[in-house]
Motif scaffolding. Structure first.
Motif, short mmCIF file in Angstrom:
data_model
loop_
_atom_site.label_atom_id
_atom_site.label_comp_id
_atom_site.label_asym_id
_atom_site.label_seq_id
_atom_site.Cartn_x
_atom_site.Cartn_y
_atom_site.Cartn_z
N ILE A 167 0.33 -1.58 0.38
CA ILE A 167 -0.18 -0.01 -0.07
C ILE A 167 0.96 1.30 -0.31
CG2 ILE A 167 -2.16 -1.43 1.15
CD1 ILE A 167 -0.89 0.18 3.76
N GLY A 168 2.35 1.68 0.37
CA GLY A 168 2.98 2.62 0.14
C GLY A 168 4.48 1.80 0.17
N PRO A 169 4.93 3.04 -0.32
CA PRO A 169 6.63 2.92 0.31
C PRO A 169 7.14 2.46 1.92
CG PRO A 169 6.21 5.20 0.65
CD PRO A 169 4.72 4.41 -0.22
N TYR A 170 7.70 1.21 2.39
CA TYR A 170 8.18 1.16 3.36
C TYR A 170 8.76 1.77 4.17
CZ TYR A 170 9.81 -3.03 0.49
OH TYR A 170 9.61 -4.11 -0.75
N LYS A 171 7.75 2.11 5.80
CA LYS A 171 7.82 2.61 6.06
C LYS A 171 8.52 2.17 8.13
CE LYS A 171 8.12 6.54 8.15
NZ LYS A 171 9.49 6.61 8.78
N GLY A 172 8.87 2.89 8.26
CA GLY A 172 9.80 1.98 9.68
C GLY A 172 11.02 2.67 9.64
N GLY A 173 11.40 2.64 11.69
CA GLY A 173 11.88 3.78 12.21
C GLY A 173 13.15 2.25 12.13
N LEU A 174 14.66 3.34 12.86
CA LEU A 174 15.74 2.29 12.38
C LEU A 174 15.68 2.27 14.43
CD1 LEU A 174 17.73 4.41 9.85
CD2 LEU A 174 17.52 2.20 9.89
N ARG A 175 17.25 1.26 14.52
CA ARG A 175 17.19 0.92 16.38
C ARG A 175 18.22 0.81 16.27
NH1 ARG A 175 13.15 -2.49 20.15
NH2 ARG A 175 11.63 -1.30 19.54
N PHE A 176 19.42 1.73 17.37
CA PHE A 176 20.81 0.87 17.26
C PHE A 176 20.64 0.95 18.87
CE2 PHE A 176 22.20 4.93 14.53
CZ PHE A 176 21.69 3.98 13.51
N SER A 177 21.15 -0.37 19.27
CA SER A 177 21.32 -1.31 20.68
C SER A 177 22.48 -2.14 20.41
CB SER A 177 19.48 -1.62 20.77
OG SER A 177 19.81 -1.80 21.62
N GLU A 196 4.75 -6.17 13.05
CA GLU A 196 3.88 -5.08 13.03
C GLU A 196 3.46 -3.68 12.00
OE1 GLU A 196 2.23 -5.62 17.08
OE2 GLU A 196 2.55 -7.14 15.99
N GLN A 197 4.80 -3.08 11.55
CA GLN A 197 4.37 -2.08 11.62
C GLN A 197 3.51 -2.05 10.61
OE1 GLN A 197 6.27 0.21 12.84
NE2 GLN A 197 5.76 1.93 12.15
N VAL A 198 3.57 -3.36 9.56
CA VAL A 198 2.79 -3.58 8.30
C VAL A 198 1.15 -3.38 8.64
CG1 VAL A 198 1.67 -4.87 6.99
CG2 VAL A 198 3.72 -4.63 7.27
N PHE A 199 1.73 -3.86 9.59
CA PHE A 199 -0.86 -3.60 10.36
C PHE A 199 -0.89 -2.67 11.16
CE2 PHE A 199 0.36 -8.08 10.15
CZ PHE A 199 -0.80 -8.52 9.13
N LYS A 200 0.39 -2.10 11.46
CA LYS A 200 0.24 -0.31 12.51
C LYS A 200 -0.04 0.96 10.95
CE LYS A 200 2.51 0.70 15.44
NZ LYS A 200 4.33 0.74 16.36
N ASN A 201 0.48 1.10 10.01
CA ASN A 201 0.99 1.61 9.18
C ASN A 201 -0.08 1.59 8.35
OD1 ASN A 201 3.72 2.38 10.18
ND2 ASN A 201 4.81 1.66 8.37
N SER A 202 -1.16 0.40 7.87
CA SER A 202 -2.26 0.57 7.35
C SER A 202 -2.98 1.10 8.00
CB SER A 202 -3.08 -1.22 7.45
OG SER A 202 -3.84 -1.51 6.71
N LEU A 203 -3.56 1.08 9.78
CA LEU A 203 -4.16 1.35 10.20
C LEU A 203 -4.36 2.76 10.66
CD1 LEU A 203 -4.09 -1.11 13.68
CD2 LEU A 203 -6.16 -0.80 11.77
N THR A 204 -3.18 3.82 9.86
CA THR A 204 -3.31 4.54 9.81
C THR A 204 -4.33 6.34 8.77
OG1 THR A 204 -1.42 5.71 8.64
CG2 THR A 204 -1.01 4.98 11.01
N GLY A 205 -4.65 4.79 7.86
CA GLY A 205 -4.88 4.98 6.84
C GLY A 205 -3.72 6.37 5.60
#
Length: 444
Positions: A87-97, A111-120
């Protein structure tokens, strides 16, 4: 053809051994999705929609070599998991740990796939990071690492391909160093990262967005029950951006916040944290125990969790699997009626099942903490049109997005007895758009 949950989990486990976080995330989602697909979209089983959605479109792993302040060569590993772009370009954070590994990043990307979809907002799901530990590093060391990291990552990202953001260990400083390196390499000023400073393409209230959005979602739950925050006692874990701004918004909405925490222990103030007290907490950094030197009403415990104190609302805002079944039993015993996740998958599956059994109103992270990526999406929109919106406009848009996510969860999660299963609603509501897009786009 119908799918069987146990057989499906075995299939995923066999393909992804030794990845417990990813398998936990998949089980949590597909336990709701499989019965729904079997009943509503059985032809999607023949298209292997679920088998495809649990397989990343691309997993990138690379070496990050950099020089520390002693001119000693250091080597870390970098990742980018590009999970789904239906549904769009990949979107999600970078974690340094130092805790970063492929299992954790795959669970976060899934998880991000479903979260981003929910935002509309039309955004796919991805996640990335490195086992680099920014703690104890100088600004110059962090800059050199970020530049080396982006020197490899730049070829895999772009404003219409993959737009990373910050996460644990990655704030505005790190985003700035990576953005500068991308601009240097590409000779192009583009919105390739979100979480930028507001003076150079960033959005207002981005640091506050996840915490504020969490409280807006809880506010929707309360309003659905003809209640509000007045007189509610709130236990929060964590002391970073999400926890801090969740506490700030809770106080502004009339709630009484009594706990914060970090890896050293739990800070409890039975009188509640005022805005003045919260500002003092922010000034302490990781030394939460020093709070008691200024405010005698507070106590710092190294052997207790925020869930050990009586509350009406619990907001886990620290890290994955921080709240287990015993914690859930303690919360229910102490009268907790609402749990909303500010972190990603902070509750174990056993804890979630106990909440459902006890009719606790449980809001999963993919819905409740979507405020961060929502404002990241709004930052991308501002970059595309070359504008910067006021804090008030961004906050209003954020509140509207969280209200719409709540409506989606209610639509797909309402049970026969009237109770809202927010986890089921979020899983199905987040899946529908992605699954439909995958079907429409064929075998890609």
């Amino acid at each position: 053809m119908s799918l069987n949950f146990k057989n499906f989990i075995k299939y995923v486990t066999d393909k992804n051994p030794n990845e417990p976080e990813f398998l936990q995330a998949v089980a949590e989602v597909t336990e709701d999705l499989i019965p729904y697909i079997n009943e509503k979209h059985p032809t999607w089983n023949d298209l292997k929609i679920l088998e495809r959605i649990v397989e990343p479109e691309r997993v990138i792993s690379f070496r990050v070599t950099w020089l520390d302040d002693k001119n000693v060569v250091q080597v870390n590993r970098g990742y980018r998991v590009q999970m789904n772009s239906a549904i769009g370009p990949y979107k999600g954070g970078l974690r340094f740990s130092p805790t970063v590994n492929l299992s954790i990043l795959k669970f976060l990307a899934f998880e991000q796939v479903f979260k981003n979809s929910l935002t509309g907002i039309p955004l796919g799901g991805g996640k990335g990071g490195s086992d680099f530990d920014p703690k104890g590093k100088s600004d110059n060391e962090i800059m050199r690492f970020c530049q080396s990291f982006m020197t490899e990552l730049f070829r895999h990202v772009g404003p219409e391909t993959d737009v990373p953001a910050g996460d644990i260990g990655v704030g505005e400083r790190e985003v700035g160093y990576m953005f500068g390196q991308y601009k240097r390499i590409q000779n192009h000023f583009a919105g390739v990262l979100t979480g930028k400073g507001p003076n150079w393409g960033g959005s207002y209230i981005r640091p506050e967005a996840t915490g504020y959005g969490l409280l807006y979602f809880v506010q929707c739950i309360l309003e659905n029950l003809d209640e509000d925050f007045s007189g509610k006692t709130i236990a929060i874990s964590g002391a970073g951006n999400v926890a801090y701004y969740a506490a700030e918004k809770a106080v502004n909405l009339g709630g009484k916040v009594i706990t914060l925490s970090n890896s050293s222990g739990c800070l409890h103030d039975p009188e509640g944290f005022s805005l003045e007290k919260l500002h003092h907490v922010a000034s302490l950094g990781r030394e939460l125990a020093k709070y008691t030197e200024t405010y005698k009403s507070g106590q710092f415990f190294t052997d207790k969790k925020p869930w050990d104190f009586a509350c009406d609302i619990a907001l886990p805002c620290a890290t994955q699997n921080e709240l287990d079944e015993q914690d859930a039993k303690t919360l229910v015993k102490n009268g907790c009626r609402f749990v909303a996740e500010g972190a990603n998958m902070p509750s174990t599956m056993e804890a979630i099942k106990y909440f459902h059994k006890s009719k606790v109103h449980f809001a999963p992270g993919k819905a409740a903490n979507a405020g961060g990526v929502a404002v990241s999406g709004l930052e991308m929109s501002q970059n595309w049109i070359g504008q910067q919106w006021t804090s008030e406009k961004v906050d209003g848009r954020l509140k509207g997005i969280m209200e719409n996510i709540h409506k989606t969860c209610v639509k797909y999660g309402k049970e026969e007895d009237g109770h809202i299963n927010y986890l089921k609603g979020a899983n199905i509501g987040g899946f529908i758009k992605v699954g439909s897009a995958m079907k429409a786009q064929g075998l890609v």
